[in-house]
Design an enzyme around this catalytic site. Sequence first.
Site, PDB file in Angstrom:
ATOM      1  N   PRO A 129      -2.456 -17.562 -21.346  1.00 35.80           N
ATOM      2  CA  PRO A 129      -3.548 -18.338 -21.146  1.00 35.80           C
ATOM      3  C   PRO A 129      -3.320 -18.963 -20.087  1.00 35.80           C
ATOM      4  O   PRO A 129      -4.580 -19.321 -19.464  1.00 35.80           O
ATOM      5  CB  PRO A 129      -2.609 -19.266 -22.295  1.00 35.80           C
ATOM      6  N   MET A 130      -2.569 -19.334 -19.604  1.00 35.13           N
ATOM      7  CA  MET A 130      -2.596 -20.407 -18.432  1.00 35.13           C
ATOM      8  C   MET A 130      -3.479 -21.785 -18.151  1.00 35.13           C
ATOM      9  O   MET A 130      -4.319 -21.446 -17.190  1.00 35.13           O
ATOM     10  CB  MET A 130      -2.684 -19.566 -17.525  1.00 35.13           C
ATOM     11  N   ALA A 131      -2.743 -22.564 -19.220  1.00 37.34           N
ATOM     12  CA  ALA A 131      -3.933 -23.451 -18.973  1.00 37.34           C
ATOM     13  C   ALA A 131      -3.736 -23.902 -17.111  1.00 37.34           C
ATOM     14  O   ALA A 131      -2.800 -23.999 -16.830  1.00 37.34           O
ATOM     15  CB  ALA A 131      -2.549 -24.555 -19.780  1.00 37.34           C
ATOM     16  N   HIS A 182       5.116 -22.471 -17.483  1.00 36.76           N
ATOM     17  CA  HIS A 182       5.654 -22.941 -18.026  1.00 36.76           C
ATOM     18  C   HIS A 182       6.614 -21.795 -18.709  1.00 36.76           C
ATOM     19  O   HIS A 182       6.304 -21.034 -19.171  1.00 36.76           O
ATOM     20  CB  HIS A 182       5.406 -24.225 -19.358  1.00 36.76           C
ATOM     21  N   ALA A 191       6.746  -9.944 -21.272  1.00 38.72           N
ATOM     22  CA  ALA A 191       5.679 -10.953 -20.799  1.00 38.72           C
ATOM     23  C   ALA A 191       6.366 -11.410 -19.089  1.00 38.72           C
ATOM     24  O   ALA A 191       7.585 -12.207 -19.666  1.00 38.72           O
ATOM     25  CB  ALA A 191       5.165 -12.403 -21.330  1.00 38.72           C
ATOM     26  N   GLY A 192       6.218 -11.266 -18.243  1.00 39.16           N
ATOM     27  CA  GLY A 192       7.393 -12.331 -17.113  1.00 39.16           C
ATOM     28  C   GLY A 192       7.502 -10.983 -16.216  1.00 39.16           C
ATOM     29  O   GLY A 192       8.311 -10.354 -16.531  1.00 39.16           O
ATOM     30  N   GLY A 193       6.683 -10.824 -14.356  1.00 38.47           N
ATOM     31  CA  GLY A 193       6.752 -10.651 -13.216  1.00 38.47           C
ATOM     32  C   GLY A 193       6.306  -8.713 -14.254  1.00 38.47           C
ATOM     33  O   GLY A 193       5.949  -8.077 -12.743  1.00 38.47           O
ATOM     34  N   GLY A 219      -0.418 -13.053 -17.055  1.00 42.38           N
ATOM     35  CA  GLY A 219      -0.580 -13.677 -16.376  1.00 42.38           C
ATOM     36  C   GLY A 219      -0.628 -13.533 -15.020  1.00 42.38           C
ATOM     37  O   GLY A 219      -2.194 -14.062 -14.014  1.00 42.38           O
TER      38      GLY A 219
END
Length: 374
Positions: free
Chosen positions: A22-24, A197, A238-240, A261
């Site tokens: 999502p990346m607000a 976050h 998720a992540g990296g 993301g």
Amino acid sequence: MRSQIQSFLKTFEVRYPIIQAPMAGASTLELAATVTRLGGIGSIPMGSLSEKCDAIETQLENFDELVGDSGRIVNLNFFAHKEPRSGRADVNEEWLKKYDKIYGKAGIEFDKKELKLLYPSFRSIVDPQHPTVRLLKNLKPKIVSFHFGLPHEAVIESLQASDIKIFVTVTNLQEFQQAYESKLDGVVLQGWEAGGHRGNFKANDVEDGQLKTLDLVSTIVDYIDSASISNPPFIIAAGGIHDDESIKELLQFNIAAVQLGTVWLPSSQATISPEHLKMFQSPKSDTMMTAAISGRNLRTISTPFLRDLHQSSPLASIPDYPLPYDSFKSLANDAKQSGKGPQYSAFLAGSNYHKSWKDTRSTEEIFSILVQDL
């Protein structure tokens, strides 16, 4: 654990096990729509909109128009953080004094008298008849997801009764167990490398195991096998994750999908600044995790100002999320308006951001590179 990929693809009517994070503050409807059109699942950040039904509906209608389809293959992401604690007025006041000094050092006038609550929490919604819940049940996005914790049980059940799949971000085994006990449909396993976050249920947990994505996925899959869980929720890593090889490495665990993301941030459909883009194209700095920006741990590209802010802000001195974000965002904006440039800004990104530039700003080309061997 049996492979979840085919079930995931069939359930959500997609071609690829790819979710755009999502990346607000950086993502756009155009980015989400493009990922969905290409066969993945686009995500729309809704963190500031949980009490704004008209805005939620407008966003989704505009998304439909961009996709050219009303199937609503999309993930609507909300925040489910604990509201700021009462009785911390002295901490908030000292934080304002801290920013008064920062403004003074920067040569900018400071006139903020209080810290505003920028983001409401979906956790405060406890009634399944709440207007937002009723609207979501009517709109029927494929996925409604939550960051920072779980919403109220009755709300989860109400949304699921309308065939909406409920996902939540988890960062360790204990949070996964809570999600499983709450009968959620999917869990996003967020590794330590992830940008933006950190999704811990407990803010700034000093006992955070800081598990990297591969280790977290391995831990959860091993637990599912050892506990003989026959029908686990969809597991999303998720992540990296930055290329097809890192995607395939994680999918070998038989999980459902991956969520990316940072890799989309250099796209022309993301809203990062020119300075942020240059950091991707010519990376020079490491990333850092800090709670001093918003009140919750987040990963950003390191700068001298951010390092100083972090080092001068013990956890006990930081107001509860999202209060510090108000002062930080005001500073970043005021600095730009005063001609001070971006030195007081944050540049959210995962730890592998230096591997994320694909020599293109086209979302379509980035997507093609990611799925070329899947």
